[in-house]
Design a protein around this motif. Structure first.
Motif, PDB file in Angstrom:
ATOM      1  N   GLN A 880       0.818  -1.215   0.000  1.00  0.00           N
ATOM      2  CA  GLN A 880       0.000   0.000   0.000  1.00  0.00           C
ATOM      3  C   GLN A 880       0.857   1.273   0.000  1.00  0.00           C
ATOM      4  O   GLN A 880       0.329   2.378   0.051  1.00  0.00           O
ATOM      5  CB  GLN A 880      -0.931   0.004   1.214  1.00  0.00           C
ATOM      6  CG  GLN A 880      -1.975  -1.101   1.173  1.00  0.00           C
ATOM      7  CD  GLN A 880      -2.924  -0.977  -0.017  1.00  0.00           C
ATOM      8  OE1 GLN A 880      -3.761  -0.100  -0.063  1.00  0.00           O
ATOM      9  NE2 GLN A 880      -2.767  -1.860  -0.998  1.00  0.00           N
ATOM     10  N   ASN A 881       2.173   1.105  -0.063  1.00  0.00           N
ATOM     11  CA  ASN A 881       3.083   2.252  -0.115  1.00  0.00           C
ATOM     12  C   ASN A 881       3.645   2.353  -1.523  1.00  0.00           C
ATOM     13  O   ASN A 881       4.817   2.107  -1.761  1.00  0.00           O
ATOM     14  CB  ASN A 881       4.193   2.083   0.919  1.00  0.00           C
ATOM     15  CG  ASN A 881       5.034   3.349   1.065  1.00  0.00           C
ATOM     16  OD1 ASN A 881       4.608   4.429   0.685  1.00  0.00           O
ATOM     17  ND2 ASN A 881       6.231   3.193   1.616  1.00  0.00           N
ATOM     18  N   ASN A 882       2.778   2.706  -2.478  1.00  0.00           N
ATOM     19  CA  ASN A 882       3.197   2.728  -3.880  1.00  0.00           C
ATOM     20  C   ASN A 882       2.853   4.065  -4.532  1.00  0.00           C
ATOM     21  O   ASN A 882       2.197   4.923  -3.928  1.00  0.00           O
ATOM     22  CB  ASN A 882       2.574   1.560  -4.644  1.00  0.00           C
ATOM     23  CG  ASN A 882       1.056   1.576  -4.573  1.00  0.00           C
ATOM     24  OD1 ASN A 882       0.418   2.539  -4.992  1.00  0.00           O
ATOM     25  ND2 ASN A 882       0.467   0.505  -4.024  1.00  0.00           N
ATOM     26  N   VAL A 883       3.260   4.212  -5.768  1.00  0.00           N
ATOM     27  CA  VAL A 883       3.149   5.491  -6.457  1.00  0.00           C
ATOM     28  C   VAL A 883       1.696   5.910  -6.683  1.00  0.00           C
ATOM     29  O   VAL A 883       1.390   7.106  -6.771  1.00  0.00           O
ATOM     30  CB  VAL A 883       3.947   5.442  -7.790  1.00  0.00           C
ATOM     31  CG1 VAL A 883       3.224   4.594  -8.839  1.00  0.00           C
ATOM     32  CG2 VAL A 883       4.266   6.829  -8.311  1.00  0.00           C
ATOM     33  N   LEU A 884       0.783   4.936  -6.756  1.00  0.00           N
ATOM     34  CA  LEU A 884      -0.633   5.272  -6.942  1.00  0.00           C
ATOM     35  C   LEU A 884      -1.296   5.672  -5.636  1.00  0.00           C
ATOM     36  O   LEU A 884      -2.044   6.656  -5.572  1.00  0.00           O
ATOM     37  CB  LEU A 884      -1.387   4.083  -7.561  1.00  0.00           C
ATOM     38  CG  LEU A 884      -1.096   3.873  -9.057  1.00  0.00           C
ATOM     39  CD1 LEU A 884      -0.446   2.523  -9.267  1.00  0.00           C
ATOM     40  CD2 LEU A 884      -2.341   4.009  -9.888  1.00  0.00           C
ATOM     41  N   LYS A 885      -1.001   4.914  -4.577  1.00  0.00           N
ATOM     42  CA  LYS A 885      -1.615   5.224  -3.280  1.00  0.00           C
ATOM     43  C   LYS A 885      -1.132   6.568  -2.725  1.00  0.00           C
ATOM     44  O   LYS A 885      -1.844   7.228  -1.969  1.00  0.00           O
ATOM     45  CB  LYS A 885      -1.297   4.116  -2.270  1.00  0.00           C
ATOM     46  CG  LYS A 885      -2.069   2.818  -2.496  1.00  0.00           C
ATOM     47  CD  LYS A 885      -3.545   3.013  -2.196  1.00  0.00           C
ATOM     48  CE  LYS A 885      -4.343   1.741  -2.378  1.00  0.00           C
ATOM     49  NZ  LYS A 885      -5.809   1.994  -2.257  1.00  0.00           N
ATOM     50  N   ASN A 886       0.087   6.967  -3.089  1.00  0.00           N
ATOM     51  CA  ASN A 886       0.642   8.209  -2.565  1.00  0.00           C
ATOM     52  C   ASN A 886       0.361   9.417  -3.466  1.00  0.00           C
ATOM     53  O   ASN A 886       0.735  10.539  -3.137  1.00  0.00           O
ATOM     54  CB  ASN A 886       2.154   8.069  -2.374  1.00  0.00           C
ATOM     55  CG  ASN A 886       2.493   7.115  -1.244  1.00  0.00           C
ATOM     56  OD1 ASN A 886       1.783   7.057  -0.234  1.00  0.00           O
ATOM     57  ND2 ASN A 886       3.553   6.331  -1.412  1.00  0.00           N
ATOM     58  N   ALA A 887      -0.260   9.177  -4.606  1.00  0.00           N
ATOM     59  CA  ALA A 887      -0.552  10.272  -5.535  1.00  0.00           C
ATOM     60  C   ALA A 887      -1.686  11.142  -4.990  1.00  0.00           C
ATOM     61  O   ALA A 887      -2.548  10.650  -4.255  1.00  0.00           O
ATOM     62  CB  ALA A 887      -0.928   9.692  -6.899  1.00  0.00           C
ATOM     63  N   PRO A 888      -1.684  12.438  -5.347  1.00  0.00           N
ATOM     64  CA  PRO A 888      -0.682  13.109  -6.183  1.00  0.00           C
ATOM     65  C   PRO A 888       0.523  13.553  -5.362  1.00  0.00           C
ATOM     66  O   PRO A 888       0.438  13.704  -4.150  1.00  0.00           O
ATOM     67  CB  PRO A 888      -1.458  14.325  -6.705  1.00  0.00           C
ATOM     68  CG  PRO A 888      -2.415  14.664  -5.610  1.00  0.00           C
ATOM     69  CD  PRO A 888      -2.812  13.345  -5.011  1.00  0.00           C
ATOM     70  N   HIS A 889       1.626  13.775  -6.073  1.00  0.00           N
ATOM     71  CA  HIS A 889       2.884  14.165  -5.437  1.00  0.00           C
ATOM     72  C   HIS A 889       3.103  15.664  -5.621  1.00  0.00           C
ATOM     73  O   HIS A 889       3.055  16.161  -6.748  1.00  0.00           O
ATOM     74  CB  HIS A 889       4.052  13.385  -6.053  1.00  0.00           C
ATOM     75  CG  HIS A 889       3.942  11.907  -5.839  1.00  0.00           C
ATOM     76  ND1 HIS A 889       3.151  11.102  -6.634  1.00  0.00           N
ATOM     77  CD2 HIS A 889       4.516  11.077  -4.916  1.00  0.00           C
ATOM     78  CE1 HIS A 889       3.238   9.836  -6.215  1.00  0.00           C
ATOM     79  NE2 HIS A 889       4.065   9.800  -5.181  1.00  0.00           N
TER      80      HIS A 889
END
Length: 949
Positions: A880-889
């Motif tokens: 769950q610590n991935n580029v989609l879950k953390n978006a937007p940057h």
């Protein structure tokens, strides 16, 4: 290449790219694609009968000549409309700026923080001036806001009143005539009995649940309502007040009197008259009624890093969730105008507003004194800006119009004069000269305004307002220009990239269509000015009605509804009026497919109908057999079917004529939701499918910009039998021979922005407007095929084609722990606004590219979605610590000293090469909706207050 062709500029793909796009789709010609998309039995057999296309230069000359046929008099009519001064810095940087007018409703808060802040300013301004605890982010106009107030007060009746079915609503006879007309329209089918009378003679009977007062009254008298309000409270009657917002700078705030709701218009805060609109209404109430507050509310929250953020609050009230149980229609905002009115308050601040209000009041008191000296009786004893003079109206009118001056004439012996912000000392002297001539006397011109007030101490405002820093910081044009730019940079609009919202049609709003809006010959006409002074408007509006009637295949059009939601309501009310006229007023069942727009059931309930939902078949189309069963079951009471065509699923259903015939055979009328008209124009129409009435979203199909969530215009087009019932207006005659009451405040609704759609049709012409539809279908099917290997399209037509939009299924990605919201937020990192999320099917996105987007932009969008698909494949439900879950940057994340994420900064910020060239940085990370609803805050508080919360 024809450089004078508007179609060349409006339509995105080049002719040279057409073959490649058709090859991708798998057809030989554009004609073949249209044949495979639209059922043959509803195809138009001949071209539309519209004028030949004008070039942009020809149109500029044409609309300029028409504007010269409007005669702009000095106008003191009042009745809720007053000429105002739009500061040039706001005109240039908001009204004329595509960064503001092409933005969408701020559902994606992370890329709408600028608009949200501007709307929070608006809400704060309204709360401060009205003295109320909470305000919304605007409504359509003062009259519809008053109707919403009536509905709210009815909904919050106490238990005893509900038990005893208390349904009387008192309306002061001093209320604006257009408001009384609209209240009557709304009350009819809500089971509310309107009682109109003199508030001084009201008996405070327990038969009443609520009352509406006008402050000041329609002809200017300011009443002290303290005793009335306290007696209402004792009787359990709740109070709404319709208040002039500029007067509240000088008058005691209604909230201080203890009222429950305050409504009005902010048109006086720098918004052009525009022959009636668009203008942003306001609605303010007590905190305890926040769950019943209509429309949109902007609230303060935080993002996942704990930074302050804004978003639309209490979103569970939206129609697509609550449908027929919705408390209001969320598609009833005037965002662009609210932003402008809010900026007017930011620019002038409390001291500037006091100067403006004082000047208006002193002009009125000095005028009154001089007219009394000439021997005239002034009826109003306490007033803000309006004097009421006893005089022979015809005599005064003749002299006034010879001097290009408009007053209002309530009767043969009365002249009403409403002073406004633009009224100079010279103007006051010109008014005095008119009356001097009428009296056969000489008048000494005033050399200065004496600072006389007639407002008694107990009615004067003593409470501070606009104390927040934002209203006390931007006095110079330089500073305000930079503040507006600062907010604009936080918002992703069409001037940055494609906004591919299904059902919302975010197409080009051409500069050549928009420019006339800045012309004072269009902007400074009062909606109740004599019709012969608005000849240019009358020509444009009549022609636009005729064009829309031709396009829809119907018999007549009304431009009055000033949003799509109002158009839905107006269409249903016209059906009800027709059925009443033929002795079938008992019909009250409205069939609505489960796939319909969420606004449909909300509108049906508002029109006093009982909603019966019909099933969708497995392929997403209307289940014809279920519809047949319900139509026959309810045939004795069937009023209407509400159908969207092409369907909300982006499909031209082949059974549509069978469906419309089925409704007619069982005594009902067919209402077609025109949200998807962009796929019909020139190829088919509501008349061809057998509908009886449709509303059109001029802000979708006909190029009026969304403006961040308004202005919208929702005309209705009707078949011959419904024509006599088109809505009217109590001040200026309009509508059908047996017109229903007003649907909006002004006779032709938001007339100013109708110029945009007129220009769109005139510059495209018959061939161009059909080509636009064909390319909208081409672009959608090109996207569908390009994405086919990576995403499943949920529904298609019988030959595998989409209409102008399509639904892409994101539900399978839940296996990887990815929700549709994650995809929406990740698209921001790629520089795109998300398509429509989870409507009409949860866990999907609905994509509509429109005809205005180029092949290059479509390809960039496909690249982004294909890249995201690869990113999804790289994730798992355990990760769950991935580029989609953390978006937007955000830029703040990327420039932080610490980076503890399991992917590179480059992957976060620049996932594809094209992003480097035009990077859009969201100003906040993903917002915390739940926190915002738990800590609802809808005005500008000191920063430390919500930091602590």
């Amino acid at each position: 290449m024809r450089t004078d062709s508007f179609a060349l500029r409006h339509i995105g793909p080049r002719e040279s790219e057409l073959k490649e796009m058709l090859d991708t789709i798998g057809v030989e010609t554009l004609e073949q694609l249209i044949y495979e998309t639209i059922p043959d039995d509803i195809r138009l057999k001949s071209p539309l009968n519209l004028p030949a296309a004008l070039s942009e230069n020809q149109y500029a000359e044409h609309i300029g000549k028409l504007s010269a046929r409007n005669r702009v008099f000095k106008t003191y009519i009042g009745l809720g409309y007053h000429q105002a001064i739009l500061p040039a810095v706001i005109q240039r940087n908001v009204l004329e700026n595509p960064g503001w007018y092409t933005a969408y409703t701020p559902y994606q808060a992370e890329i709408a923080q600028g608009r949200l802040e501007a709307l929070l300013n608006f809400q704060t301004m309204v709360s401060d001036l009205t003295g109320m605890e909470i305000a919304n982010a605007s409504l359509l106009d003062e009259s519809t806001a008053a109707a919403e107030a009536m509905a709210l007060l009815h909904a919050v009746r106490d238990r005893k009143q509900k038990k005893d079915d208390v349904n009387k609503f008192f309306v002061s006879e001093e209320t604006l005539p257009q408001t009384i007309s609209l209240l009557s329209t709304r009350a009819d089918f809500l089971g509310i009995e309107l009682v109109i009378g003199d508030h001084k003679k009201f008996d405070f009977s327990t038969e009443y649940f609520g009352a509406l007062l006008q402050y000041p009254g329609k002809f200017g008298e300011v009443h002290n309502y303290s005793s009335f309000v306290s007696q209402c409270k004792e009787a359990g009657i709740k109070i709404a007040v319709a208040a002039d917002i500029l007067s509240l700078v000088k008058l005691k705030a209604p909230g201080e009197l203890g009222v429950d709701v305050v409504v009005g218009t902010t048109q006086r805060f720098g918004i052009p008259l525009g022959y009636g609109g668009p203008h942003a209404a306001y609605f303010a109430t007590k905190d305890e009624y926040k769950r019943n507050l209509p429309g949109r509310i902007i609230g303060v929250t935080k993002d996942v890093d704990g930074n302050n953020a804004l978003r639309m609050a209490l979103q569970t009230r939206e129609q697509h969730i609550k449908r027929d149980r919705a408390t209001s229609n969320i598609c009833t905002a005037q965002v662009l105008l609210a932003v402008m009115a809010g900026m007017y308050a930011v620019y002038h601040g409390p001291e500037g507003l006091k100067y403006i209000a004082d000047t208006v009041h002193y002009s009125a008191t000095n005028l009154s004194a001089e007219l009394v000296k000439l021997g005239f009786e002034q009826v109003n004893s306490v007033y803000f800006d309006t004097v009421q003079i006893k005089a022979e109206a015809e005599t005064v009118k003749k002299i006034a119009e010879e001097n290009e001056i408009n007053f209002y004439y309530p009767d043969a012996d009365t002249v009403s004069i409403s002073i406004n912000e633009t009224t100079s000392l010279e103007d006051v002297n010109n008014i005095i000269a008119v009356f001097a001539k009428a009296a056969g006397k000489e008048a000494e011109p005033l050399e200065e305004l004496l600072q006389n007030t007639v407002i008694p101490t107990e009615l004067q405002r003593t409470k501070d307002f606009l104390t927040h820093k934002v209203f006390n910081s931007y006095r110079s044009e330089t500073e305000l220009m930079r503040y507006i730019k600062k907010l604009e940079r936080k918002d992703l609009s069409l001037n940055h990239s494609m906004i591919s919202l299904g059902s919302c049609t975010m197409k080009l709003n051409a500069a050549s269509e928009m420019l006339p809006l800045s012309n004072p010959q269009w902007g400074n006409i009062h909606p109740f000015a004599p019709v012969d002074q608005a000849e240019g408007y009358q020509i444009v509006l009549k022609r636009l009605e005729d064009y829309l009637t031709e396009i829809t295949g119907f018999s007549a059009t009304s431009l009055q509804p000033n949003s799509g939601a109002q158009g839905e309501y107006a269409g249903l009310m016209v059906i009800r009026a027709y059925q009443e006229s033929i002795g079938e007023g008992h019909r009250n069942i409205c069939l609505i497919p489960s796939s319909a727009h969420g606004t449909n059931p909300a509108s049906a309930v508002m029109a006093g109908m009982k909603v019966v939902v019909t099933k969708a078949a497995e392929n997403g189309n209307i289940d014809v057999e279920d519809l047949r069963e319900k139509a026959i079951k309810h045939k004795d009471n069937l009023a209407a079917l509400m159908v969207t065509y092409p369907s909300t699923h982006g499909v031209f259903e082949s059974a549509i004529k069978e469906i419309t015939n089925l409704i007619h055979d069982n005594g009902g009328q067919v209402y077609m939701d025109g949200a998807n008209m962009n796929a019909q124009v020139g190829l088919t129409n509501p008349g061809a499918i057998g509908a009886d009435v449709c509303h059109l979203n001029l802000h979708k199909t006909f190029a009026i910009p969304h403006g961040g969530g308004g202005p919208g215009v929702g005309p209705i087009c009707v078949a011959e039998q419904l024509k006599p019932f088109l809505p009217g207006n109590p001040v200026i005659k309009s509508g059908g021979k047996e017109a229903i009451g007003a649907i909006s405040s002004a006779p032709w609704g938001s007339a100013l922005v109708c110029l945009i759609s007129y220009g769109y049709i005139r510059m495209l012409g018959t061939k161009g407007i059909q080509k636009a539809t064909e390319y909208a279908i081409l672009n959608a099917n090109y996207l569908k095929e390009r994405l086919n290997e990576h995403y499943k399209t949920l529904y298609s037509g019988e030959r595998g084609r989409a209409a102008h939009e399509m639904i892409v299924d994101c539900r399978p990605f839940k296996n990887n722990g990815i929700e549709v919201t994650d995809i929406a937020k990740r698209l921001i990192d790629y520089g795109f606004h998300a398509p429509t999320v989870s409507f009409p099917v949860a866990g999907t996105v609905m994509i509509e590219p429109t005809e205005s987007e180029s092949k290059a932009e479509l390809d960039r969008f496909c690249q982004a979605l294909i890249s995201i698909r690869k990113e999804i494949d790289e994730t798992s439900s355990k990760d769950q610590n991935n580029v989609l879950k953390n978006a937007p940057h955000t830029l703040q994340m990327l420039t932080s000293d610490e980076w503890n994420l399991p992917y590179s900064r480059e992957k976060a910020a620049y996932p594809l090469e094209y992003v480097r060239d035009n990077k859009f940085w969201p100003s906040v990370r993903r917002v915390d909706e739940a926190f915002g609803d738990r800590n609802l805050m809808c005005t500008c508080p000191p920063t430390e207050e919500y930091a602590e919360a």
